[in-house]
Design a protein around this motif. Structure first.
Motif, PDB file in Angstrom:
ATOM      1  N   MET A 182       0.823  -1.210   0.000  1.00 52.87           N
ATOM      2  CA  MET A 182       0.000   0.000   0.000  1.00 52.87           C
ATOM      3  C   MET A 182       0.856   1.259   0.000  1.00 52.87           C
ATOM      4  SD  MET A 182      -2.992  -1.252   2.602  1.00 52.87           S
ATOM      5  CE  MET A 182      -3.447   0.429   3.011  1.00 52.87           C
ATOM      6  N   ILE A 183       1.998   1.228   0.668  1.00 48.77           N
ATOM      7  CA  ILE A 183       2.885   2.395   0.660  1.00 48.77           C
ATOM      8  C   ILE A 183       3.361   2.689  -0.763  1.00 48.77           C
ATOM      9  CG2 ILE A 183       5.121   3.243   1.449  1.00 48.77           C
ATOM     10  CD1 ILE A 183       4.675   1.803   4.057  1.00 48.77           C
ATOM     11  N   GLU A 184       3.769   1.621  -1.477  1.00 50.20           N
ATOM     12  CA  GLU A 184       4.190   1.807  -2.866  1.00 50.20           C
ATOM     13  C   GLU A 184       3.025   2.275  -3.736  1.00 50.20           C
ATOM     14  OE1 GLU A 184       7.265   1.595  -3.817  1.00 50.20           O
ATOM     15  OE2 GLU A 184       7.985   0.938  -1.838  1.00 50.20           O
ATOM     16  N   LEU A 185       1.834   1.737  -3.494  1.00 55.55           N
ATOM     17  CA  LEU A 185       0.668   2.130  -4.281  1.00 55.55           C
ATOM     18  C   LEU A 185       0.319   3.595  -4.062  1.00 55.55           C
ATOM     19  CD1 LEU A 185      -1.799   1.324  -6.068  1.00 55.55           C
ATOM     20  CD2 LEU A 185      -2.997   0.814  -3.927  1.00 55.55           C
ATOM     21  N   PHE A 186       0.311   4.047  -2.804  1.00 54.99           N
ATOM     22  CA  PHE A 186      -0.026   5.443  -2.520  1.00 54.99           C
ATOM     23  C   PHE A 186       1.008   6.395  -3.118  1.00 54.99           C
ATOM     24  CE2 PHE A 186      -2.579   4.360   1.565  1.00 54.99           C
ATOM     25  CZ  PHE A 186      -3.564   3.804   0.768  1.00 54.99           C
ATOM     26  N   ALA A 187       2.282   5.991  -3.091  1.00 53.33           N
ATOM     27  CA  ALA A 187       3.315   6.836  -3.709  1.00 53.33           C
ATOM     28  C   ALA A 187       3.098   6.945  -5.218  1.00 53.33           C
ATOM     29  CB  ALA A 187       4.698   6.269  -3.398  1.00 53.33           C
ATOM     30  N   ASP A 188       2.721   5.844  -5.847  1.00 50.95           N
ATOM     31  CA  ASP A 188       2.459   5.872  -7.280  1.00 50.95           C
ATOM     32  C   ASP A 188       1.204   6.689  -7.601  1.00 50.95           C
ATOM     33  OD1 ASP A 188       2.895   5.371  -9.896  1.00 50.95           O
ATOM     34  OD2 ASP A 188       2.241   3.278  -9.866  1.00 50.95           O
ATOM     35  N   VAL A 189       0.182   6.598  -6.746  1.00 50.39           N
ATOM     36  CA  VAL A 189      -1.034   7.395  -6.955  1.00 50.39           C
ATOM     37  C   VAL A 189      -0.715   8.886  -6.857  1.00 50.39           C
ATOM     38  CG1 VAL A 189      -3.292   7.968  -5.968  1.00 50.39           C
ATOM     39  CG2 VAL A 189      -2.628   5.586  -6.243  1.00 50.39           C
ATOM     40  N   ARG A 190       0.124   9.262  -5.906  1.00 54.83           N
ATOM     41  CA  ARG A 190       0.530  10.669  -5.790  1.00 54.83           C
ATOM     42  C   ARG A 190       1.213  11.137  -7.069  1.00 54.83           C
ATOM     43  NH1 ARG A 190       0.999  13.135  -0.752  1.00 54.83           N
ATOM     44  NH2 ARG A 190       2.615  14.450  -1.682  1.00 54.83           N
ATOM     45  N   HIS A 191       2.113  10.288  -7.582  1.00 54.72           N
ATOM     46  CA  HIS A 191       2.837  10.660  -8.804  1.00 54.72           C
ATOM     47  C   HIS A 191       1.874  10.805  -9.986  1.00 54.72           C
ATOM     48  CE1 HIS A 191       6.039  10.853 -11.748  1.00 54.72           C
ATOM     49  NE2 HIS A 191       5.521   9.801 -12.387  1.00 54.72           N
ATOM     50  N   ARG A 192       0.967   9.860 -10.129  1.00 55.33           N
ATOM     51  CA  ARG A 192       0.010   9.923 -11.244  1.00 55.33           C
ATOM     52  C   ARG A 192      -0.957  11.092 -11.082  1.00 55.33           C
ATOM     53  NH1 ARG A 192       2.368   6.302 -14.834  1.00 55.33           N
ATOM     54  NH2 ARG A 192       3.106   4.520 -13.622  1.00 55.33           N
ATOM     55  N   TYR A 193      -1.314  11.422  -9.854  1.00 59.57           N
ATOM     56  CA  TYR A 193      -2.234  12.536  -9.630  1.00 59.57           C
ATOM     57  C   TYR A 193      -1.569  13.872  -9.978  1.00 59.57           C
ATOM     58  CZ  TYR A 193      -5.749  15.454  -7.340  1.00 59.57           C
ATOM     59  OH  TYR A 193      -6.728  16.386  -7.081  1.00 59.57           O
ATOM     60  N   HIS A 194      -0.272  13.974  -9.720  1.00 58.61           N
ATOM     61  CA  HIS A 194       0.452  15.183 -10.126  1.00 58.61           C
ATOM     62  C   HIS A 194       0.462  15.322 -11.655  1.00 58.61           C
ATOM     63  CE1 HIS A 194       1.900  16.835  -6.403  1.00 58.61           C
ATOM     64  NE2 HIS A 194       2.401  15.682  -6.009  1.00 58.61           N
ATOM     65  N   GLN A 195       0.503  14.205 -12.358  1.00 53.78           N
ATOM     66  CA  GLN A 195       0.546  14.247 -13.821  1.00 53.78           C
ATOM     67  C   GLN A 195      -0.813  14.598 -14.430  1.00 53.78           C
ATOM     68  OE1 GLN A 195       2.065  10.410 -14.970  1.00 53.78           O
ATOM     69  NE2 GLN A 195       4.200  11.086 -14.918  1.00 53.78           N
ATOM     70  N   HIS A 196      -1.883  13.952 -13.953  1.00 59.47           N
ATOM     71  CA  HIS A 196      -3.188  14.074 -14.600  1.00 59.47           C
ATOM     72  C   HIS A 196      -4.138  15.015 -13.864  1.00 59.47           C
ATOM     73  CE1 HIS A 196      -2.004  10.729 -17.163  1.00 59.47           C
ATOM     74  NE2 HIS A 196      -1.719  10.007 -16.085  1.00 59.47           N
TER      75      HIS A 196
END
Length: 707
Positions: free
Chosen positions: A173-187
Motif C-alpha cells: 500500500m505504501i508503494e501504491l499510494f506513492a504511485d497514486v501521488r505521482h500519477r495525480y500530479h501528472q493528470h
C-alpha cells in the motif's frame, strides 16, 4: 490362570506395537509429504521471482516450474471442490476461507488456492505432531495432547498466514499510494491516477486499487463503495476509497495552495508507517516465545520416565490422583499461556467488524417454552440499573444478542463448566481407586531402581490384596478375622504368621482408602463454584472486549477527523451531510449515527444531544459539540479551525501509547512464554520429588523409633 493373563497381555502388546509402528510409518510419510510440498511451493516462488522482470536464462527450468505451479494449482482447486462437499471438512475449509477472505482482494481463484494450501499444511503438520506424540506417550495423554496440538497448530498457522499477508499488504500500500501521488500530479484526476497506479502495481494492493476504481466509476458509486467497505481488509484502504470518492464528487479544494487529496494520502501513509514499525518491533520482542511455550508438551513423558527410573517412589505419585491433576494443570497452563501469547502478538489492532449472524444458538434455545421461565429468573428486571447497564454493555461491544439470549449463553457456559468439573472429579476418583488396587506393595529407598525380582514380588502382593478385597466385596467394615480368613482362602500358598500380620492391616487400610473415594460435599461445592465462574465468564469477556475496543474507537474518531478536514472546505456543506458521510465510514458508531440521522428532521439539536448521550467517548462528544455550534452560530470551517492541531496531537498520543503498549507486551510476553517450562520443572518434578522425599523420610524416622 497367570499364563492366560500373560498371553492376553502379550496379544495386547503386539496390537499396540503394530499400531505404534503404523503410526510411525504415517508420521514419516506425512513429514516427507509436508517437506516436499513446502519445497515445491518455495521453488515455484523462487522461479517466479527470477522470471519477473528478467530474461529467462534456462527455458527448461522455467517450463518445469510452470508445470509444477500449474499442477499444484489444479491439485488445490480439485481438493477444494471435493472437500467443500464433505459435511465436516466443508465447515473447516469455510472457516479457513473466512480467515483469508479479507486479504485476498476478492479474487476467488487465489482465495481457493490459498485456502487449500493452508488447510493441507495444517493437516499434514497435525498428523506429523500426532505421530510424534503417540510415539512418546500413548494412552489417554495422547488424546489430550492431540486436542491440544490440533488447537495450537490450527491457530498458529492461521494467525501466521494472516499476519504475514497483512504486513505484505501494508508494504504494498505504501508503494501504491506513492504511485497514486505521482500519477495525480501528472493528470490531476483521481480515477486516472488510481487506474494507472493499479495497472503498474503488483500484489493484493493492486487488486484492491482496481476494485476501488471499479466502485468509483460504477453507475451507483455509493452502493459499490458500501459493498467494498464490508470486505476491506483494513481501515487504511477504506479511508483511501472514501477520500478518493469525496474528491471526485466535490473537487479538490486548494486552501493555502495545498491539495486536500494529497494531504489525505500523506496522512494515511504516515499511519501505515506507524503501523509497520509497531508490528516489526512487536515481532522482534516476542519472536520465539510461542515455540518456548509449546516445548513442555513434548517433555512431560520423558521427564516422567526419567523420574520413575531414577526415583522409584515417584511411581506412586505419577499414578495417583494428584499426579493426574498436576499433569492436567500443566496442559491447561500451556494452552492458557499460548492463547495469551497469541493475544499479545495480535497484529490487527482494529479487528472490529459488524457481523450479522443469521443463526444464533441462544435464540433457538430461548424459543423452547419450558426453558423461558428458568431463564427469566436470571434476567434482571427491566427498568432497573442492572438491566440498563447490561443493555449498554451489549450495545458497546456490538453483541447482537438480547439480554435474554445473553443470559442463555451464560447458563450454557455455566452448565458446560459444571459438567466438565463434575466428570473430572468422578474420573479422578476412578483413577485413585485403580491406583489403590494396582500399586505395588513395596518399601524401597528413594534412590536407585527397584530390582526386577522385587518388583515382580511387589506386584504379586498387590494382586493378592486385590483378590482379597474383591472377595470381601470391598467392604470397609470388614473385621480383622474376616480379612485373615479371606487371605488364607485366596492365597495360593499358605502364608506364615508374620506375613499375615503385615498383610491384614495393609489390606484393611486399602479397603478404607478405596471406600473413601466417593463424591464429597466439598467437591460438589467446588463443581458449583466452577459453574459459577463459567456463568460469570461471558460477562467478564464482554468487559474485556469493551476495554479493547477503546483503541478501535480512537482509530475511528481519527478517521472522522480526516473526513471532516476534507468536507469543511467544500462549499454549501451542512451538518446533516457531514453526518451522512460519517455514517458511511462508521463501524463502531454506526447505530448511534443512523439513529441521529433518523431524528435529524424533527430537530437537529435534539438529535445531536441524543447522539452525545448514547456515545460517552470524550473525543466523540467534543466533535458533536462543534457540529452543534455549526448549526447557526458559526460555520463548519470556523468550528473545526483547530482540527490539524488536534489530529497531530492524537497522532503523537497514539505513537506514545503504542510504545508503552509494546514495552508492556514484551514484559508480559517473556513472563508468560517461560511459565509452562517453569511449571513443568517445578510442578511435575521438583515439588513432587521433595514431597515424596519428606514422606519417605517420615517413614524411615518412624521405623528408626520402633527399633
Amino acid at each position: 490362570m497367570p499364563s492366560r493373563l500373560n498371553a492376553g497381555f502379550w496379544h495386547i502388546g503386539v496390537k499396540l506395537m503394530s499400531l505404534k509402528e503404523w503410526l510411525l510409518i504415517l508420521l514419516f510419510i506425512s513429514l516427507a509429504a509436508f517437506i516436499a510440498v513446502i519445497g515445491l511451493i518455495s521453488r515455484v516462488k523462487r522461479q517466479q521471482e527470477q522470471r519477473v522482470g528478467a530474461v529467462p536464462y534456462n527455458s527448461n527450468a522455467i517450463s518445469t516450474s510452470a508445470q509444477l505451479a500449474a499442477f499444484l494449482h489444479v491439485f488445490f482447486m480439485r481438493s477444494y471442490l471435493v472437500g467443500i462437499k464433505i459435511p465436516v471438512l466443508s465447515g473447516y475449509i469455510l472457516l479457513v476461507r473466512k480467515k483469508l477472505s479479507y486479504q485476498q482482494g476478492m479474487s476467488e481463484y487465489s482465495l481457493r488456492c490459498q485456502t487449500m494450501k493452508l488447510t493441507w499444511s495444517i493437516w499434514i503438520s497435525f498428523l506429523t505432531a500426532g505421530g510424534i506424540l503417540f510415539s512418546l506417550q500413548p494412552g489417554i495423554s495422547f488424546l489430550i495432547l492431540s486436542c491440544l496440538v490440533g488447537v495450537i497448530i490450527n491457530s498458529l498457522f492461521l494467525d501466521m498466514t494472516v499476519a504475514r499477508q497483512e504486513r505484505k499488504l501494508l508494504s504494498e500500500m505504501i508503494e501504491l499510494f506513492a504511485d497514486v501521488r505521482h500519477r495525480y500530479h501528472q493528470h490531476g484526476m483521481v480515477e486516472e491516477a488510481l487506474y494507472e497506479a493499479a495497472e503498474f502495481a503488483n500484489g493484493e494492493a493492486a487488486r484492491h486499487a482496481m476494485h476501488i476504481y471499479a466502485a468509483l466509476t460504477s453507475v451507483n458509486p455509493d452502493e459499490a463503495l458500501e459493498r467494498y467497505y464490508e470486505t476491506a481488509p483494513n481501515r487504511f484502504l477504506k479511508a483511501f476509497a472514501g477520500i478518493s470518492y469525496m474528491v471526485m464528487e466535490f473537487g479538490d479544494q486548494h486552501p493555502d495552495q495545498s491539495s486536500i487529496y494529497l494531504t489525505g494520502i500523506s496522512s494515511l501513509t504516515q499511519e501505515i508507517h506507524l503501523e509497520i514499525l509497531r508490528l516489526d518491533k512487536l515481532d522482534y520482542l516476542l519472536k520465539g516465545l510461542n515455540l518456548i511455550s509449546l516445548i513442555p508438551v513434548f517433555f512431560t513423558k520423558p521427564i516422567e520416565n526419567w523420574a520413575r527410573s531414577s526415583f522409584p517412589t515417584m511411581n506412586e505419585f505419577y499414578d495417583s490422583k494428584m499426579g493426574f491433576i498436576i499433569l492436567l494443570s500443566i496442559y491447561v497452563i500451556i494452552i492458557g499461556c499460548y492463547l495469551m501469547l497469541q493475544q499479545l502478538q495480535r497484529n490487527q489492532e482494529t479487528t472490529f467488524r459488524i457481523t450479522q449472524q443469521k443463526r444464533i444458538l441462544e435464540k433457538k434455545i430461548y424459543r423452547w417454552k419450558w426453558i423461558q421461565p428458568f431463564v427469566s429468573s436470571f434476567v434482571p428486571q427491566p427498568g432497573t440499573k442492572r438491566y440498563h447497564s447490561m443493555v449498554k454493555l451489549l450495545r458497546d461491544t456490538n453483541t447482537h444478542l438480547k439480554v435474554e439470549w445473553f443470559v442463555v449463553r451464560r447458563l450454557l457456559c455455566a452448565s458446560i463448566c459444571f459438567f466438565v468439573a463434575f466428570g473430572s472429579v468422578l474420573y479422578l476418583h476412578y483413577v485413585e481407586k485403580q491406583h489403590i488396587l494396582t500399586k505395588p506393595v513395596t518399601q524401597t529407598t528413594i534412590f536407585g531402581k527397584l530390582p526386577d525380582d522385587e518388583l515382580e514380588e511387589a506386584r504379586a502382593w498387590s494382586e493378592l490384596d486385590e483378590k482379597v478385597m474383591r472377595d470381601l466385596n470391598m467392604n470397609a467394615h470388614s473385621s480383622y478375622e474376616e480379612v485373615e480368613r479371606s487371605l488364607l482362602a485366596v492365597s495360593a500358598k499358605s502364608p506364615d504368621q508374620e506375613t499375615v500380620l503385615a498383610s491384614v492391616p495393609r489390606i484393611m487400610d486399602k479397603l478404607q482408602a478405596w471406600n473413601d473415594e466417593f463424591l464429597k460435599w466439598w467437591e460438589l461445592a467446588l463443581c458449583f463454584g466452577i459453574g459459577y465462574v463459567g456463568f460469570q465468564l461471558p460477562l467478564l469477556l464482554l468487559y474485556m472486549q469493551r476495554k479493547v475496543r477503546s483503541m478501535d474507537m480512537k482509530h475511528e474518531i481519527y478517521q472522522y477527523q480526516t473526513v471532516i478536514s476534507i468536507l469543511r472546505e467544500m462549499d454549501r456543506m451542512s451538518v446533516e451531510e457531514i453526518l451522512e458521510w460519517l455514517n458511511r465510514f462508521a463501524v463502531i458508531f454506526k447505530t448511534p449515527l443512523q439513529k441521529c440521522l433518523l431524528h435529524f428532521e424533527q430537530g437537529p439539536e435534539a438529535a445531536l444531544e441524543l447522539l452525545k448521550e448514547e456515545v460517552t467517548l470524550p473525543e466523540f462528544q467534543r466533535m458533536i459539540d462543534k457540529l452543534m455550534l455549526s448549526l447557526g452560530a458559526i460555520t463548519i470551517k470556523e468550528a473545526f479551525d483547530d482540527l490539524e492541531g488536534q489530529m497531530s496531537f492524537y497522532f503523537e498520543q497514539r505513537r506514545q501509547e503504542y510504545a508503552q503498549m509494546i514495552d508492556k507486551k514484551a514484559e508480559w510476553g517473556k513472563m508468560i512464554g517461560f511459565t509452562p517450562m517453569y511449571s513443568l520443572i517445578f510442578l511435575y518434578l521438583v515439588i513432587p520429588l521433595i514431597t515424596v522425599s519428606f514422606a519417605q523420610m517420615n517413614i524411615y524416622y518412624e521405623q528408626i523409633q520402633k527399633l
